[in-house]
Design a protein around this motif. Sequence first.
Motif, PDB file in Angstrom:
ATOM      1  N   ASN A  18      -9.164  -3.165   6.931  1.00 40.68           N
ATOM      2  CA  ASN A  18      -8.908  -1.794   7.362  1.00 40.68           C
ATOM      3  C   ASN A  18      -7.506  -1.335   6.975  1.00 40.68           C
ATOM      4  OD1 ASN A  18     -11.441  -1.379   8.502  1.00 40.68           O
ATOM      5  ND2 ASN A  18     -10.816  -2.121  10.521  1.00 40.68           N
ATOM      6  N   ALA A  19      -6.581  -2.299   6.825  1.00 40.51           N
ATOM      7  CA  ALA A  19      -5.197  -1.973   6.474  1.00 40.51           C
ATOM      8  C   ALA A  19      -5.004  -1.771   4.975  1.00 40.51           C
ATOM      9  CB  ALA A  19      -4.258  -3.067   6.971  1.00 40.51           C
ATOM     10  N   GLY A  20      -6.068  -1.988   4.191  1.00 38.34           N
ATOM     11  CA  GLY A  20      -5.948  -1.705   2.763  1.00 38.34           C
ATOM     12  C   GLY A  20      -6.293  -2.835   1.826  1.00 38.34           C
ATOM     13  N   ALA A  21      -6.604  -4.026   2.358  1.00 44.00           N
ATOM     14  CA  ALA A  21      -7.044  -5.114   1.480  1.00 44.00           C
ATOM     15  C   ALA A  21      -8.417  -4.769   0.901  1.00 44.00           C
ATOM     16  CB  ALA A  21      -7.106  -6.425   2.248  1.00 44.00           C
ATOM     17  N   ASP A  22      -8.642  -5.152  -0.344  1.00 41.46           N
ATOM     18  CA  ASP A  22      -9.933  -4.871  -0.987  1.00 41.46           C
ATOM     19  C   ASP A  22     -10.929  -6.010  -0.797  1.00 41.46           C
ATOM     20  OD1 ASP A  22      -9.524  -2.288  -2.894  1.00 41.46           O
ATOM     21  OD2 ASP A  22      -7.672  -3.424  -2.734  1.00 41.46           O
ATOM     22  N   ASP A  23     -10.414  -7.214  -0.582  1.00 37.72           N
ATOM     23  CA  ASP A  23     -11.274  -8.374  -0.378  1.00 37.72           C
ATOM     24  C   ASP A  23     -10.415  -9.497   0.175  1.00 37.72           C
ATOM     25  OD1 ASP A  23     -13.490 -10.001  -0.336  1.00 37.72           O
ATOM     26  OD2 ASP A  23     -14.041  -9.647  -2.431  1.00 37.72           O
ATOM     27  N   TYR A  24     -11.042 -10.607   0.540  1.00 39.79           N
ATOM     28  CA  TYR A  24     -10.279 -11.739   1.044  1.00 39.79           C
ATOM     29  C   TYR A  24     -10.964 -13.037   0.633  1.00 39.79           C
ATOM     30  CZ  TYR A  24     -13.785 -12.761   4.581  1.00 39.79           C
ATOM     31  OH  TYR A  24     -14.956 -13.106   5.187  1.00 39.79           O
ATOM     32  N   LEU A  25     -10.165 -14.103   0.589  1.00 39.90           N
ATOM     33  CA  LEU A  25     -10.664 -15.445   0.349  1.00 39.90           C
ATOM     34  C   LEU A  25     -10.032 -16.376   1.380  1.00 39.90           C
ATOM     35  CD1 LEU A  25     -10.403 -15.714  -3.537  1.00 39.90           C
ATOM     36  CD2 LEU A  25     -12.505 -15.870  -2.212  1.00 39.90           C
ATOM     37  N   THR A  26     -10.833 -17.279   1.916  1.00 42.25           N
ATOM     38  CA  THR A  26     -10.315 -18.259   2.858  1.00 42.25           C
ATOM     39  C   THR A  26      -9.991 -19.547   2.110  1.00 42.25           C
ATOM     40  OG1 THR A  26     -11.668 -17.307   4.628  1.00 42.25           O
ATOM     41  CG2 THR A  26     -10.786 -19.508   4.988  1.00 42.25           C
ATOM     42  N   ARG A  64       0.822  -1.213   0.000  1.00 36.90           N
ATOM     43  CA  ARG A  64       0.000   0.000   0.000  1.00 36.90           C
ATOM     44  C   ARG A  64       0.855   1.262   0.000  1.00 36.90           C
ATOM     45  NH1 ARG A  64      -3.042  -1.253  -2.603  1.00 36.90           N
ATOM     46  NH2 ARG A  64      -5.068  -2.183  -2.253  1.00 36.90           N
ATOM     47  N   GLY A  65       2.121   1.134   0.410  1.00 36.35           N
ATOM     48  CA  GLY A  65       3.021   2.275   0.380  1.00 36.35           C
ATOM     49  C   GLY A  65       3.463   2.663  -1.016  1.00 36.35           C
ATOM     50  N   ILE A  66       3.350   1.719  -1.977  1.00 37.16           N
ATOM     51  CA  ILE A  66       3.837   2.027  -3.323  1.00 37.16           C
ATOM     52  C   ILE A  66       2.788   1.876  -4.416  1.00 37.16           C
ATOM     53  CG2 ILE A  66       6.223   1.452  -2.748  1.00 37.16           C
ATOM     54  CD1 ILE A  66       5.850  -1.202  -4.198  1.00 37.16           C
ATOM     55  N   THR A  67       1.620   1.318  -4.094  1.00 32.67           N
ATOM     56  CA  THR A  67       0.617   1.137  -5.137  1.00 32.67           C
ATOM     57  C   THR A  67      -0.787   1.122  -4.547  1.00 32.67           C
ATOM     58  OG1 THR A  67      -0.151  -0.329  -6.936  1.00 32.67           O
ATOM     59  CG2 THR A  67       0.785  -1.384  -4.997  1.00 32.67           C
ATOM     60  N   ASP A  68      -1.767   1.535  -5.354  1.00 33.90           N
ATOM     61  CA  ASP A  68      -3.158   1.439  -4.934  1.00 33.90           C
ATOM     62  C   ASP A  68      -3.903   0.348  -5.710  1.00 33.90           C
ATOM     63  OD1 ASP A  68      -3.168   2.653  -7.384  1.00 33.90           O
ATOM     64  OD2 ASP A  68      -4.265   4.447  -6.763  1.00 33.90           O
ATOM     65  N   VAL A  69      -3.145  -0.581  -6.334  1.00 27.80           N
ATOM     66  CA  VAL A  69      -3.762  -1.686  -7.063  1.00 27.80           C
ATOM     67  C   VAL A  69      -4.637  -2.497  -6.104  1.00 27.80           C
ATOM     68  CG1 VAL A  69      -1.798  -3.239  -6.638  1.00 27.80           C
ATOM     69  CG2 VAL A  69      -3.292  -3.650  -8.589  1.00 27.80           C
ATOM     70  N   PRO A  70      -5.808  -2.962  -6.555  1.00 27.38           N
ATOM     71  CA  PRO A  70      -6.645  -3.792  -5.684  1.00 27.38           C
ATOM     72  C   PRO A  70      -5.915  -5.050  -5.220  1.00 27.38           C
ATOM     73  CG  PRO A  70      -7.913  -3.021  -7.570  1.00 27.38           C
ATOM     74  CD  PRO A  70      -6.488  -2.625  -7.825  1.00 27.38           C
ATOM     75  N   VAL A  71      -6.040  -5.359  -3.929  1.00 28.76           N
ATOM     76  CA  VAL A  71      -5.375  -6.525  -3.335  1.00 28.76           C
ATOM     77  C   VAL A  71      -6.439  -7.448  -2.734  1.00 28.76           C
ATOM     78  CG1 VAL A  71      -3.782  -7.356  -1.560  1.00 28.76           C
ATOM     79  CG2 VAL A  71      -3.260  -5.249  -2.824  1.00 28.76           C
ATOM     80  N   ILE A  72      -6.410  -8.709  -3.173  1.00 28.12           N
ATOM     81  CA  ILE A  72      -7.262  -9.738  -2.577  1.00 28.12           C
ATOM     82  C   ILE A  72      -6.371 -10.630  -1.720  1.00 28.12           C
ATOM     83  CG2 ILE A  72      -8.788 -11.703  -3.004  1.00 28.12           C
ATOM     84  CD1 ILE A  72      -9.539 -10.427  -5.670  1.00 28.12           C
ATOM     85  N   VAL A  73      -6.649 -10.681  -0.442  1.00 24.65           N
ATOM     86  CA  VAL A  73      -5.864 -11.489   0.484  1.00 24.65           C
ATOM     87  C   VAL A  73      -6.377 -12.925   0.452  1.00 24.65           C
ATOM     88  CG1 VAL A  73      -5.382 -11.901   2.917  1.00 24.65           C
ATOM     89  CG2 VAL A  73      -5.225  -9.588   1.992  1.00 24.65           C
ATOM     90  N   ALA A  74      -5.441 -13.869   0.286  1.00 26.45           N
ATOM     91  CA  ALA A  74      -5.777 -15.291   0.344  1.00 26.45           C
ATOM     92  C   ALA A  74      -5.187 -15.844   1.634  1.00 26.45           C
ATOM     93  CB  ALA A  74      -5.199 -16.024  -0.869  1.00 26.45           C
ATOM     94  N   THR A  75      -6.028 -16.387   2.489  1.00 26.35           N
ATOM     95  CA  THR A  75      -5.553 -16.791   3.807  1.00 26.35           C
ATOM     96  C   THR A  75      -6.207 -18.075   4.283  1.00 26.35           C
ATOM     97  OG1 THR A  75      -5.445 -16.117   6.131  1.00 26.35           O
ATOM     98  CG2 THR A  75      -7.293 -15.278   4.854  1.00 26.35           C
ATOM     99  N   ALA A  76      -5.459 -18.852   5.060  1.00 24.64           N
ATOM    100  CA  ALA A  76      -6.028 -20.035   5.710  1.00 24.64           C
ATOM    101  C   ALA A  76      -6.667 -19.643   7.037  1.00 24.64           C
ATOM    102  CB  ALA A  76      -4.939 -21.079   5.930  1.00 24.64           C
TER     103      ALA A  76
END
Length: 237
Positions: free
Chosen positions: A95-103, A71-83
């Motif tokens: 809240n930290a800047g992720a646009d969406d997430y997938l479990t 987020r410090g260098i780009t505003d590209v959409p980020v989808i977090v993939a997490t277990a």
Amino acid sequence: MRRMASVLVVEDDQFVRSALIRQLTDASHTVRSVGTALEALREVAHHRFDVVVLDLGLPDLDGSEALKMLRGITDVPVIVATARDDETEIVRLLNAGADDYLTKPFSVEHLSARMAAVLRRARAGGGEAAPSPVIRVGGLTVDPLRRQAELDGIRLDLTRREFDLLAFLAGRPGVVVPRKELLAEVWQQSYGDDQTIDVHLSWLRRKLGETAARPRYLHTLRGVGVKLEPPGAEPSR
């Protein structure tokens, strides 16, 4: 017709990574992939992506720290993939800047649907800004609407954040802009590391054919801020 995307997959598990690359490519998306956060930072600094799929379990940095640095260098959409499926953690990442997430585990169809949704939001947000006039400072021309910049008639190859920084400063020629204002307006952060600004200024100077020791357009006032002015302008007193 569905819009295809340029995707950066950040995933250290080679099996998962290969599967995502294959499935996204089969869906006609353009895919690049890396296995660490630092490699991801280099990729987004030098290439334009429509979306980043970011795994949280990376070997070099925690995923939340990687998200903060992205987020410090780009505003590209980020989808977090997490277990991880902890609601508090997911809210913190959003809240930290992720646009969406997938479990994990998830299907490529599910990922493609989430990608389409964040791309629709990104396009809608980008369409709200009013057209901006072309900015000219000395031999520098900046066109905010087309997101193009030229120096002495030669097109500059800038990353998204480099362009944002240049356009913001060029729109205020001769004005010393405090670093705090740059972080707020260009990076949309209320606080951050000055090194982020210094790195981007260094990259911009290189592309403008100047150095910190021999500035032409970009001038840093230690402890105050940064200004952009045409070569030969009267020095500030």
